[in-house]
Design an enzyme around this catalytic site. Structure first.
Site, PDB file in Angstrom:
ATOM      1  N   ASN A   8     -14.050  36.583  79.603  1.00 43.29           N
ATOM      2  CA  ASN A   8     -15.074  35.788  78.936  1.00 43.29           C
ATOM      3  C   ASN A   8     -16.406  36.493  79.140  1.00 43.29           C
ATOM      4  O   ASN A   8     -16.935  36.504  80.252  1.00 43.29           O
ATOM      5  CB  ASN A   8     -15.092  34.377  79.547  1.00 43.29           C
ATOM      6  CG  ASN A   8     -16.229  33.524  79.036  1.00 43.29           C
ATOM      7  OD1 ASN A   8     -16.910  33.891  78.075  1.00 43.29           O
ATOM      8  ND2 ASN A   8     -16.422  32.367  79.669  1.00 43.29           N
ATOM      9  N   LYS A  10     -19.187  35.620  77.976  1.00 44.82           N
ATOM     10  CA  LYS A  10     -20.319  34.676  77.965  1.00 44.82           C
ATOM     11  C   LYS A  10     -21.417  35.233  77.050  1.00 44.82           C
ATOM     12  O   LYS A  10     -21.103  35.845  76.042  1.00 44.82           O
ATOM     13  CB  LYS A  10     -20.799  34.395  79.395  1.00 44.82           C
ATOM     14  CG  LYS A  10     -19.622  33.985  80.294  1.00 44.82           C
ATOM     15  CD  LYS A  10     -20.022  33.448  81.634  1.00 44.82           C
ATOM     16  CE  LYS A  10     -18.758  33.066  82.417  1.00 44.82           C
ATOM     17  NZ  LYS A  10     -19.047  32.414  83.689  1.00 44.82           N
ATOM     18  N   HIS A  92     -15.397  25.159  78.413  1.00 44.50           N
ATOM     19  CA  HIS A  92     -15.872  25.871  79.607  1.00 44.50           C
ATOM     20  C   HIS A  92     -16.928  25.010  80.307  1.00 44.50           C
ATOM     21  O   HIS A  92     -17.707  24.319  79.646  1.00 44.50           O
ATOM     22  CB  HIS A  92     -16.464  27.223  79.206  1.00 44.50           C
ATOM     23  CG  HIS A  92     -16.714  28.111  80.385  1.00 44.50           C
ATOM     24  ND1 HIS A  92     -17.809  27.935  81.213  1.00 44.50           N
ATOM     25  CD2 HIS A  92     -16.015  29.130  80.894  1.00 44.50           C
ATOM     26  CE1 HIS A  92     -17.756  28.829  82.176  1.00 44.50           C
ATOM     27  NE2 HIS A  92     -16.675  29.574  82.010  1.00 44.50           N
ATOM     28  N   GLU A  94     -19.675  25.685  81.510  1.00 40.62           N
ATOM     29  CA  GLU A  94     -21.051  25.944  81.061  1.00 40.62           C
ATOM     30  C   GLU A  94     -21.355  25.199  79.765  1.00 40.62           C
ATOM     31  O   GLU A  94     -22.481  24.764  79.537  1.00 40.62           O
ATOM     32  CB  GLU A  94     -21.270  27.466  80.925  1.00 40.62           C
ATOM     33  CG  GLU A  94     -21.348  28.110  82.308  1.00 40.62           C
ATOM     34  CD  GLU A  94     -20.831  29.537  82.380  1.00 40.62           C
ATOM     35  OE1 GLU A  94     -20.688  30.202  81.337  1.00 40.62           O
ATOM     36  OE2 GLU A  94     -20.548  29.987  83.516  1.00 40.62           O
ATOM     37  N   GLU A 162     -10.934  26.448  86.427  1.00 39.68           N
ATOM     38  CA  GLU A 162     -12.114  27.148  86.919  1.00 39.68           C
ATOM     39  C   GLU A 162     -12.973  26.189  87.732  1.00 39.68           C
ATOM     40  O   GLU A 162     -13.760  25.413  87.168  1.00 39.68           O
ATOM     41  CB  GLU A 162     -12.945  27.677  85.742  1.00 39.68           C
ATOM     42  CG  GLU A 162     -12.194  28.646  84.848  1.00 39.68           C
ATOM     43  CD  GLU A 162     -13.144  29.557  84.083  1.00 39.68           C
ATOM     44  OE1 GLU A 162     -13.024  30.771  84.238  1.00 39.68           O
ATOM     45  OE2 GLU A 162     -14.023  29.053  83.364  1.00 39.68           O
ATOM     46  N   GLY A 168     -19.135  32.765  89.165  1.00 40.89           N
ATOM     47  CA  GLY A 168     -20.305  33.625  89.359  1.00 40.89           C
ATOM     48  C   GLY A 168     -20.905  33.584  90.749  1.00 40.89           C
ATOM     49  O   GLY A 168     -22.021  34.047  90.954  1.00 40.89           O
ATOM     50  N   SER A 207     -14.871  33.992  89.951  1.00 40.79           N
ATOM     51  CA  SER A 207     -15.029  35.111  90.883  1.00 40.79           C
ATOM     52  C   SER A 207     -13.749  35.926  91.088  1.00 40.79           C
ATOM     53  O   SER A 207     -13.490  36.412  92.190  1.00 40.79           O
ATOM     54  CB  SER A 207     -15.586  34.613  92.217  1.00 40.79           C
ATOM     55  OG  SER A 207     -16.882  34.045  92.034  1.00 40.79           O
TER      56      SER A 207
HETATM   57  P1  13P Z   1     -16.931  34.808  86.957  1.00 45.71           P
HETATM   58  O1  13P Z   1     -15.647  35.614  86.908  1.00 45.71           O
HETATM   59  O2  13P Z   1     -18.144  35.630  86.622  1.00 45.71           O
HETATM   60  O3  13P Z   1     -17.044  34.023  88.207  1.00 45.71           O
HETATM   61  O4  13P Z   1     -16.838  33.741  85.747  1.00 45.71           O
HETATM   62  C1  13P Z   1     -15.691  32.988  85.606  1.00 45.71           C
HETATM   63  C2  13P Z   1     -15.742  32.276  84.315  1.00 45.71           C
HETATM   64  O5  13P Z   1     -16.533  31.358  84.124  1.00 45.71           O
HETATM   65  C3  13P Z   1     -14.849  32.734  83.233  1.00 45.71           C
HETATM   66  O6  13P Z   1     -14.819  31.837  82.172  1.00 45.71           O
END
Ligand code: 13P
Length: 247
Positions: A8, A10, A92, A94, A162, A168, A207
């Site tokens: 992803n 983002k 997601h 976010e 997740e 992150g 992560s």
């Molecule tokens: P990270 O791998 O940067 O922690 O992000 C995970 C994520 O949100 C994937 O959709």
């Protein structure tokens, strides 16, 4: 079951970043797992062109629940499909936070995705406060029940667990905790869609890096990963693909 390494991007990446995609394809012409990258909407078409003839699949990061209409700034599932996407990430954390997406909205989007022939990658996960309060399974159970599309099959649904606090941050649940959640999700999914649940890919996200991929992929009921930051670089994402291929 074919496992899935999904990335992803983002709100990251540009046409120049397609060099990373070409490097991934060159390094993994026939991996033992599926590979998917989900760039920003502007890059879905160019990335799909770059990936043409390779094993890399391309997906969107969101779609609207409606097929068309007066929804400025939104994008439909059919538009993603026309641009070359085969998958779309939905719900997601976010988006749930930034755009106040509810389980019902995520389900409506996932149903639109299926109607357009896309695979829905439905994301769920608890916050740190919810985990500390011992509510993890209750929260993700409720999210799963409310978010997965009607008529989902192993070919049209992927579920990504997740934990919000692991995204992150460089922090991850223990392997035992990941296994507990994935086992719970497999069972819960069985109650929702029956035997097909055994073949739905359950991804872990939060992560995931080359340094922890091996141990995470060894956890029962972990069928791949949804990778954020580490999917932006061919070397890192390639190492994760290699780890999953060997798992
Ligand atoms: P990270 O791998 O940067 O922690 O992000 C995970 C994520 O949100 C994937 O959709």
């Amino acid at each position: 079951m074919q496992k899935l390494a999904a990335g992803n991007w983002k709100m990251n990446g540009s046409v120049a970043a397609l060099a990373e995609v070409r490097a991934i394809i060159a390094a993994h012409p026939s991996p033992a797992c599926d590979m998917l990258l989900c760039p920003p909407a502007t890059l879905v078409g160019p990335m799909a062109q770059t990936a043409k003839g390779s094993k890399l699949m391309v997906g969107g990061q969101d779609c609207h629940a409606k097929a068309s209409g007066a929804h400025t700034g939104d994008i439909s599932a059919a538009m993603l499909a026309e641009a070359g996407a085969t998958h779309v990430i939905l719900g997601h954390s976010e988006r749930r936070t930034d755009h106040a997406e509810t389980d019902a909205m995520v389900r409506a989007k996932a149903e639109a995705a299926l109607a357009a022939g896309l695979v829905a990658v439905v994301c769920i996960g608890e916050t740190e406060a919810e985990r500390n309060a011992g509510q993890t399974l209750a929260v993700i159970g409720r999210q799963l029940d409310g978010s997965i599309p009607a008529g989902a099959t192993a070919d049209t649904l992927v579920v990504a667990y997740e934990p919000v606090w692991a995204i992150g941050t460089g922090r991850t649940p223990t392997l035992t905790e990941i296994g507990e959640v994935h086992g719970f999700l497999r069972n819960r999914l069985k109650g929702l869609i029956g035997a097909a649940a055994m073949s739905v890919r359950l991804l872990y996200g939060g992560s995931v890096k080359p340094s922890n991929a091996d141990e995470i992929f060894a956890v029962p009921d972990v069928d791949g990963a949804l990778v954020g930051g580490a999917s932006l670089k061919a070397g890192d994402f390639g190492a994760i693909i290699a780890a999953l291929s060997a798992a």
